[in-house]
Each structure stands twice: as C-alpha cells, then as structure tokens.
Scaffold this motif. Structure first.
Motif, short mmCIF file in Angstrom:
data_model
loop_
_atom_site.label_atom_id
_atom_site.label_comp_id
_atom_site.label_asym_id
_atom_site.label_seq_id
_atom_site.Cartn_x
_atom_site.Cartn_y
_atom_site.Cartn_z
N GLY A 9 0.82 -1.20 0.00
CA GLY A 9 0.00 0.00 0.00
C GLY A 9 0.85 1.25 0.00
O GLY A 9 1.81 1.37 -0.76
N VAL A 11 2.40 2.34 2.84
CA VAL A 11 3.26 2.32 4.02
C VAL A 11 4.68 1.91 3.61
O VAL A 11 4.88 0.83 3.07
CB VAL A 11 2.72 1.33 5.08
CG1 VAL A 11 3.60 1.33 6.32
CG2 VAL A 11 1.29 1.71 5.46
N SER A 29 4.48 -8.57 16.05
CA SER A 29 3.59 -8.30 14.92
C SER A 29 2.51 -7.31 15.34
O SER A 29 2.18 -6.37 14.59
CB SER A 29 2.97 -9.59 14.37
OG SER A 29 2.18 -10.24 15.36
N TRP A 33 1.81 -3.62 13.75
CA TRP A 33 0.50 -3.21 13.26
C TRP A 33 -0.01 -1.99 14.00
O TRP A 33 -0.58 -1.08 13.40
CB TRP A 33 -0.48 -4.38 13.37
CG TRP A 33 -0.16 -5.51 12.44
CD1 TRP A 33 0.35 -5.43 11.17
CD2 TRP A 33 -0.31 -6.92 12.71
NE1 TRP A 33 0.53 -6.68 10.64
CE2 TRP A 33 0.13 -7.62 11.54
CE3 TRP A 33 -0.77 -7.66 13.79
CZ2 TRP A 33 0.12 -9.01 11.45
CZ3 TRP A 33 -0.79 -9.04 13.71
CH2 TRP A 33 -0.35 -9.71 12.56
N GLY A 36 1.40 1.12 12.69
CA GLY A 36 0.97 1.52 11.36
C GLY A 36 1.67 0.77 10.25
O GLY A 36 1.47 1.05 9.06
N ASP A 38 1.88 -2.24 8.00
CA ASP A 38 0.92 -3.25 7.57
C ASP A 38 1.57 -4.60 7.31
O ASP A 38 0.96 -5.65 7.54
CB ASP A 38 0.20 -2.80 6.29
CG ASP A 38 -0.85 -1.73 6.57
OD1 ASP A 38 -1.41 -1.74 7.68
OD2 ASP A 38 -1.09 -0.90 5.70
N SER A 39 2.79 -4.59 6.76
CA SER A 39 3.40 -5.82 6.26
C SER A 39 4.37 -6.43 7.26
O SER A 39 5.31 -5.77 7.71
CB SER A 39 4.15 -5.53 4.95
OG SER A 39 3.27 -4.99 4.01
N GLY A 60 -3.02 -11.80 12.11
CA GLY A 60 -3.19 -10.85 11.02
C GLY A 60 -4.58 -10.92 10.42
O GLY A 60 -5.17 -9.89 10.08
N ARG A 63 -7.06 -8.86 12.05
CA ARG A 63 -6.90 -7.42 11.85
C ARG A 63 -6.89 -7.02 10.38
O ARG A 63 -6.63 -5.86 10.05
CB ARG A 63 -5.60 -6.96 12.53
CG ARG A 63 -5.57 -7.23 14.02
CD ARG A 63 -4.28 -6.81 14.68
NE ARG A 63 -4.04 -5.38 14.60
CZ ARG A 63 -3.35 -4.68 15.48
NH1 ARG A 63 -2.81 -5.29 16.53
NH2 ARG A 63 -3.16 -3.40 15.34
N LYS A 65 -4.77 -8.05 8.08
CA LYS A 65 -3.39 -7.85 7.62
C LYS A 65 -2.86 -9.09 6.91
O LYS A 65 -3.14 -10.22 7.31
CB LYS A 65 -2.47 -7.55 8.81
CG LYS A 65 -2.93 -6.40 9.71
CD LYS A 65 -2.90 -5.07 8.98
CE LYS A 65 -3.24 -3.93 9.94
NZ LYS A 65 -3.30 -2.62 9.25
#
Length: 199
Positions: A9, A11, A29, A33, A36, A38-39, A60, A63, A65
């Motif tokens: 994205g 980020v 992790s 998250w 901010g 994401d990966s 993930g 959320r 992710k």
C-alpha cells in the motif's frame, strides 16, 4: 492474485520477525500493526518458525493484515509457506526455479538482488518488485545508479535498516524499508512512528 502494490500500500516500512519464536513474533507483529506497519514477514527456517508464521497469520487475519514468509530458498518451501497461510514470499537471493514455483502457485515473490545482472534476470522473469539485500552493504547510492538502466524496478531495502538510516534509503528512491530488532527498542519505535507520519 494479490500483488505488492496491495500488500505494501502506501506504508514505506515492513517488519521482519526472524527467529523470534511464537510468543515474541505474536507480540512484535502486534507492535508493528499498532505502529501503522501493515506488512509483517516471518522467515521460514525451522519448525518453530512455521508455528510462528501460522500464529502471526492467524492474528493478522483478525486485523485484516497480510503476512509473508521469508527466507524462501527451496521450491518445496513455496507450498509449505502457502499451507501456513502466507500471502507472499521473500527470498534472500534470486533462484529462477523458486520464482517459477511461486508464480505457478499464484503467490507473489520478492527475490533478493544485489547486482545489475540479478536485477536484469529478475525483470526477465516477469518481476518488478525486488528486495535489495543486504541494503546497508549496497549503500543508499546504489539505488540511484540502478534506477538508470532499470526504471521499472521497485525496491524493498532489507538488511541493517533501522530508525536512524531508514529515511536515507527512502530518500534514495526505495519504496519500502524493512526493520526487525528496531521493534523492540522504545526509542526506535518513536522514531519509526515519526517516519511513518512524515511519509
């Protein structure tokens, strides 16, 4: 198939949780998250790593992710990572057989490159997102040089990146930088938060 534009994205930072075990991987992790990022990538080298990957994938999913599997160096790891729920793969180097296995399986792969020949080979295999590794050994200037002949390549810089040098690589044209141990350092977390807010 999900691609890296969707995975990363907007980020510019990803987290790599290498050899941290199930509990630490789960905790870090969530730290990533919450910050901010994401990966999150969990390198897949041991049975414990596979258990950690499965747990981080589970967290993930709660959320929304996507989680990747790293250190993919053998063809058989492609199906192993997919079975554990990985949404994408990351390799330290460029192995055409591993790349083709990932492509056949419909899962995006980010191979490691460090030379013009490797970049050219990766592009010939249909890849445009590449992992520059080890980034601090290559240096931020490398990216300016390599972008001339290969403007279509998009780079994720990994290896030795932390809050103190991440901006240097992003300013050099890197799309995403990867951090690891910085997630356990309160002072670095603060600086990473500032970096994310400024990009």
């Amino acid at each position: 198939m999900t691609d890296f534009e969707q995975i990363f994205g907007r980020v510019p930072v990803m987290a790599i949780l290498r050899g941290m075990g199930v509990d630490r991987s789960a905790a870090l992790s969530n730290t990533a998250w919450d910050l901010g990022i994401d990966s999150v990538e969990v390198p897949l080298q041991t049975d414990e790593d596979e258990r950690a990957l499965r747990e981080v994938v589970r967290l993930g999913a709660e959320r929304g992710k996507l989680v990747g599997a790293g250190t993919i160096v053998r063809v058989e790891q492609v199906s192993q990572a997919q079975a554990a729920g990985a949404a994408y793969l990351v390799s330290p180097g460029l192995d055409p057989a591993v790349v083709r296995a990932a492509q056949d399986a419909g899962i995006p792969i980010l191979p490691g490159v460090a030379t013009p020949s490797e970049v050219q080979l990766a592009l010939s295999l249909g890849l445009t997102w590449l992992k520059a590794f080890p980034a601090t050994w290559l240096g931020a200037e490398w990216f300016g040089h390599i972008r001339g002949p290969f403007p279509q390549a998009t780079f994720v810089a990994t290896g030795g990146i932390n809050a103190s040098n991440a901006a240097e690589f992003l300013d050099a044209g890197v799309r995403v930088v990867a951090v690891g141990s910085a997630l356990e350092d309160a002072s670095q977390l603060e600086r990473l938060a500032e970096l994310l807010a400024s990009r």
